[in-house]
Scaffold this motif. Structure first.
Motif, PDB file in Angstrom:
ATOM      1  N   SER A   1      10.021  21.824  43.452  1.00 15.18           N
ATOM      2  CA  SER A   1       8.948  22.137  42.597  1.00 15.18           C
ATOM      3  C   SER A   1       8.326  22.553  43.690  1.00 15.18           C
ATOM      4  CB  SER A   1       7.998  20.507  42.985  1.00 15.18           C
ATOM      5  OG  SER A   1       7.613  20.281  43.718  1.00 15.18           O
ATOM      6  N   THR A   2       7.520  23.531  43.489  1.00 15.71           N
ATOM      7  CA  THR A   2       7.013  24.606  45.326  1.00 15.71           C
ATOM      8  C   THR A   2       4.958  24.118  45.274  1.00 15.71           C
ATOM      9  OG1 THR A   2       5.496  25.779  43.663  1.00 15.71           O
ATOM     10  CG2 THR A   2       8.483  26.346  44.361  1.00 15.71           C
ATOM     11  N   LYS A   3       4.666  23.681  45.940  1.00 14.65           N
ATOM     12  CA  LYS A   3       2.925  23.149  46.211  1.00 14.65           C
ATOM     13  C   LYS A   3       2.813  24.842  46.057  1.00 14.65           C
ATOM     14  CE  LYS A   3       3.954  19.085  49.579  1.00 14.65           C
ATOM     15  NZ  LYS A   3       3.325  18.893  50.981  1.00 14.65           N
ATOM     16  N   ARG A   4       0.526  23.832  45.582  1.00 16.69           N
ATOM     17  CA  ARG A   4      -0.425  24.604  44.803  1.00 16.69           C
ATOM     18  C   ARG A   4      -1.306  24.199  45.715  1.00 16.69           C
ATOM     19  NH1 ARG A   4      -0.495  26.427  38.758  1.00 16.69           N
ATOM     20  NH2 ARG A   4       1.881  27.542  39.711  1.00 16.69           N
ATOM     21  N   LYS A   5      -2.150  24.910  46.326  1.00 14.81           N
ATOM     22  CA  LYS A   5      -3.800  24.325  46.290  1.00 14.81           C
ATOM     23  C   LYS A   5      -4.346  24.736  45.505  1.00 14.81           C
ATOM     24  CE  LYS A   5      -3.906  24.951  51.901  1.00 14.81           C
ATOM     25  NZ  LYS A   5      -3.720  23.145  51.839  1.00 14.81           N
ATOM     26  N   ILE A   6      -5.573  23.399  45.398  1.00 13.42           N
ATOM     27  CA  ILE A   6      -6.645  23.656  43.836  1.00 13.42           C
ATOM     28  C   ILE A   6      -7.665  23.296  44.248  1.00 13.42           C
ATOM     29  CG2 ILE A   6      -4.495  22.383  42.384  1.00 13.42           C
ATOM     30  CD1 ILE A   6      -5.674  19.973  42.662  1.00 13.42           C
ATOM     31  N   GLU A   7      -8.751  24.638  43.719  1.00 16.10           N
ATOM     32  CA  GLU A   7      -9.896  24.630  43.970  1.00 16.10           C
ATOM     33  C   GLU A   7     -10.420  23.553  43.199  1.00 16.10           C
ATOM     34  OE1 GLU A   7     -11.025  28.083  44.941  1.00 16.10           O
ATOM     35  OE2 GLU A   7      -9.862  28.302  46.498  1.00 16.10           O
TER      36      GLU A   7
ATOM     37  N   LEU B   1     -11.557  19.020  40.156  1.00 17.31           N
ATOM     38  CA  LEU B   1     -13.378  18.167  39.797  1.00 17.31           C
ATOM     39  C   LEU B   1     -12.814  17.950  41.269  1.00 17.31           C
ATOM     40  CD1 LEU B   1     -13.403  14.798  37.608  1.00 17.31           C
ATOM     41  CD2 LEU B   1     -13.463  16.965  37.101  1.00 17.31           C
ATOM     42  N   ALA B   2     -11.743  18.125  42.686  1.00 14.35           N
ATOM     43  CA  ALA B   2     -11.685  18.165  43.522  1.00 14.35           C
ATOM     44  C   ALA B   2     -10.667  18.607  44.100  1.00 14.35           C
ATOM     45  CB  ALA B   2     -11.718  15.973  44.078  1.00 14.35           C
ATOM     46  N   ASP B   3     -11.124  19.473  45.097  1.00 10.83           N
ATOM     47  CA  ASP B   3      -9.970  20.232  46.600  1.00 10.83           C
ATOM     48  C   ASP B   3      -8.782  19.181  46.455  1.00 10.83           C
ATOM     49  OD1 ASP B   3     -11.737  22.091  45.904  1.00 10.83           O
ATOM     50  OD2 ASP B   3     -12.553  22.107  48.085  1.00 10.83           O
ATOM     51  N   GLY B   4      -7.761  19.970  45.951  1.00 10.57           N
ATOM     52  CA  GLY B   4      -6.105  18.903  46.134  1.00 10.57           C
ATOM     53  C   GLY B   4      -5.733  19.741  46.744  1.00 10.57           C
TER      54      GLY B   4
ATOM     55  N   GLN C   1      -5.246  11.035  39.852  1.00 12.74           N
ATOM     56  CA  GLN C   1      -5.180  11.270  41.475  1.00 12.74           C
ATOM     57  C   GLN C   1      -4.278  11.297  41.421  1.00 12.74           C
ATOM     58  OE1 GLN C   1      -6.624   7.618  42.945  1.00 12.74           O
ATOM     59  NE2 GLN C   1      -7.257   6.972  40.408  1.00 12.74           N
ATOM     60  N   LYS C   2      -4.790  11.267  43.170  1.00 14.48           N
ATOM     61  CA  LYS C   2      -2.412  11.638  43.228  1.00 14.48           C
ATOM     62  C   LYS C   2      -1.384  10.504  42.707  1.00 14.48           C
ATOM     63  CE  LYS C   2      -0.156  10.211  48.425  1.00 14.48           C
ATOM     64  NZ  LYS C   2       0.528  11.230  48.207  1.00 14.48           N
ATOM     65  N   ASN C   3      -0.330  11.208  42.581  1.00 12.82           N
ATOM     66  CA  ASN C   3       0.354  10.249  41.950  1.00 12.82           C
ATOM     67  C   ASN C   3       0.455  10.208  40.318  1.00 12.82           C
ATOM     68  OD1 ASN C   3       1.937  10.369  44.384  1.00 12.82           O
ATOM     69  ND2 ASN C   3       2.164   7.677  44.864  1.00 12.82           N
ATOM     70  N   ASP C   4      -0.115  11.320  39.734  1.00 16.21           N
ATOM     71  CA  ASP C   4      -0.549  11.163  38.830  1.00 16.21           C
ATOM     72  C   ASP C   4       0.865  12.503  37.692  1.00 16.21           C
ATOM     73  OD1 ASP C   4      -1.548   8.775  37.934  1.00 16.21           O
ATOM     74  OD2 ASP C   4      -3.453   9.335  38.112  1.00 16.21           O
ATOM     75  N   ILE C   5       1.240  12.777  36.901  1.00 13.37           N
ATOM     76  CA  ILE C   5       1.663  13.557  36.269  1.00 13.37           C
ATOM     77  C   ILE C   5       0.691  14.460  35.302  1.00 13.37           C
ATOM     78  CG2 ILE C   5       3.479  14.846  35.225  1.00 13.37           C
ATOM     79  CD1 ILE C   5       5.447  12.314  36.860  1.00 13.37           C
ATOM     80  N   VAL C   6       0.506  15.439  35.405  1.00 16.56           N
ATOM     81  CA  VAL C   6      -0.140  15.934  34.284  1.00 16.56           C
ATOM     82  C   VAL C   6       0.289  17.431  33.927  1.00 16.56           C
ATOM     83  CG1 VAL C   6      -2.771  15.533  34.818  1.00 16.56           C
ATOM     84  CG2 VAL C   6      -1.328  17.339  35.538  1.00 16.56           C
ATOM     85  N   GLY C   7       0.247  17.315  32.728  1.00 17.22           N
ATOM     86  CA  GLY C   7       1.364  18.369  31.326  1.00 17.22           C
ATOM     87  C   GLY C   7       2.492  17.886  30.745  1.00 17.22           C
TER      88      GLY C   7
ATOM     89  N   GLU D   1       4.892  24.632  32.655  1.00 17.36           N
ATOM     90  CA  GLU D   1       4.690  24.258  34.103  1.00 17.36           C
ATOM     91  C   GLU D   1       3.855  22.676  33.685  1.00 17.36           C
ATOM     92  OE1 GLU D   1       4.297  27.340  36.924  1.00 17.36           O
ATOM     93  OE2 GLU D   1       2.567  26.597  36.362  1.00 17.36           O
ATOM     94  N   LEU D   2       4.759  21.420  34.879  1.00 19.02           N
ATOM     95  CA  LEU D   2       4.102  20.124  34.958  1.00 19.02           C
ATOM     96  C   LEU D   2       3.592  20.523  36.460  1.00 19.02           C
ATOM     97  CD1 LEU D   2       6.720  19.939  32.619  1.00 19.02           C
ATOM     98  CD2 LEU D   2       6.112  17.678  33.370  1.00 19.02           C
ATOM     99  N   TYR D   3       2.761  19.273  36.808  1.00 19.46           N
ATOM    100  CA  TYR D   3       1.899  19.848  37.625  1.00 19.46           C
ATOM    101  C   TYR D   3       2.197  17.865  38.971  1.00 19.46           C
ATOM    102  CZ  TYR D   3       0.431  23.605  36.489  1.00 19.46           C
ATOM    103  OH  TYR D   3       0.668  25.168  35.786  1.00 19.46           O
ATOM    104  N   LEU D   4       2.515  17.359  39.771  1.00 19.42           N
ATOM    105  CA  LEU D   4       2.512  16.395  40.586  1.00 19.42           C
ATOM    106  C   LEU D   4       1.448  16.330  41.073  1.00 19.42           C
ATOM    107  CD1 LEU D   4       3.720  13.161  41.127  1.00 19.42           C
ATOM    108  CD2 LEU D   4       5.229  14.381  42.715  1.00 19.42           C
ATOM    109  N   ILE D   5       0.550  15.714  40.856  1.00 18.09           N
ATOM    110  CA  ILE D   5      -0.732  15.788  41.803  1.00 18.09           C
ATOM    111  C   ILE D   5      -0.254  15.167  43.084  1.00 18.09           C
ATOM    112  CG2 ILE D   5      -3.009  15.104  42.162  1.00 18.09           C
ATOM    113  CD1 ILE D   5      -3.672  14.931  39.212  1.00 18.09           C
TER     114      ILE D   5
END
Length: 238
Positions: free
Chosen positions: A26-32, A97-100, A73-79, A46-50
Motif C-alpha cells: 500500500s501507499t499512505k494518503r492523508k484524508i480530510e 467524517l474526521a481528518d486522518g 475507524q482505525k484498522n477497518d477496511i473499506v472498499g 483501490e481498497l483502503y485500510l484506515i
C-alpha cells in the motif's frame, strides 16, 4: 459529529500477518473531513485500510434518502466488496467524517497476493464473513421491522459500541443529531423525531442536555425487534 474511539474485540481485528501484507503493498494518503474516498458508481480500483480518522459508509436510496451502513475507524477496511469481480464499481460511498490517514491498496495487487497465499486468503475470508454478517443483520432489521426496527436496532448497536453503564441504564457516549440517526434508518428526520418522542414518553430512553441518549430499558427495544442475541462482534455500529 463527535465520535469516540472504541476498542475493538479480537474478532474485529485483522490478523497480524494480513495487516502486514496490506501495509506492504500500500501507499499512505492523508484524508480530510467532508471529502470522499470514493462514491457510488465509480470504478473500483483501490481498497483502503484506515489508520486514523473516521469514514461513513453509506448509500443513496432510490427515493433520495441517505442510508448509513457503517462508521469505520482505525484498522477497518473499506472498499473490500470489490475483490475478485470483473469491471467492479463501488456500490457504496465513503465519506470522511474526521481528518486522518489511510493505506491505499491496489485491488489487483491484493488479489495476486491472496491467490499466492492460501493462509492469508483464509484469514481474509474469515474477516469478510464477519463483515457480511454485520451488514446482513442491519438490513434484516430494516426489512423485517421497517423504520422503527431500524431505529431500535441502531440504538442497540450504538449502545454496544459506545455504551457506558450507569445506575439508570446505558449512556450512548456519542453525540448524534436526529438527522444522523435518520441516516442509519433511511428515514426522514421528522419520523425519527416522533419515534424518539414516543420512547421518551414511555420512559424507554431519555436525552441529556448534551444530546446524548440514555437507554433505560434496552430489553424493550430488543423485544420489539425480536432480537436474536447476536454476538457483540456482529451487533455493533462499526
Amino acid at each position: 459529529m463527535n465520535f469516540l474511539s472504541v476498542r475493538k474485540s479480537d474478532k474485529d481485528l485483522l490478523s497480524q500477518d494480513l495487516h502486514q501484507l496490506l501495509e506492504s503493498i500500500s501507499t499512505k494518503r492523508k484524508i480530510e473531513k467532508n471529502t470522499f474516498l470514493f462514491q457510488e458508481g465509480m470504478d473500483a480500483k483501490e481498497l483502503y485500510l484506515i489508520q486514523s480518522g473516521l469514514i461513513e459508509i453509506g448509500k443513496l436510496t432510490s427515493d433520495g434518502k441517505d442510508l448509513t451502513l457503517r462508521i469505520c475507524q482505525k484498522n477497518d477496511i473499506v472498499g473490500e466488496l470489490t475483490l475478485f469481480t470483473e469491471e467492479p464499481r463501488y456500490m457504496l460511498s465513503a465519506k470522511v467524517l474526521a481528518d486522518g490517514e489511510v493505506f491505499v491498496i491496489n485491488k489487483n495487487k491484493l488479489e495476486k497476493e491472496l491467490v499466492q497465499n492460501g493462509a492469508l486468503t483464509f484469514e481474509f475470508m474469515k474477516w469478510m464473513s464477519t463483515h457480511l454478517r454485520k451488514i446482513q443483520s442491519k438490513i434484516r432489521d430494516l426489512l423485517l421491522h421497517g423504520k422503527k426496527g431500524a431505529l431500535y436496532s441502531t440504538l442497540i448497536r450504538l449502545s454496544n459500541s459506545y455504551g457506558v453503564k450507569r445506575s439508570d441504564g446505558i449512556l450512548i457516549n456519542i453525540a448524534l443529531t436526529n438527522h444522523d440517526l435518520a441516516k442509519f434508518c433511511a428515514a426522514a428526520r421528522e419520523s425519527v423525531n416522533r419515534m424518539l418522542g414516543d420512547l421518551r414518553k414511555q420512559g424507554i430512553i431519555s436525552i441529556e442536555e448534551s444530546g446524548k441518549i440514555v437507554l433505560h430499558q434496552r430489553d424493550y427495544l430488543r423485544c420489539e425487534i425480536e432480537c436474536e442475541n447476536c454476538p457483540l462482534d456482529i451487533c455493533n455500529i462499526d
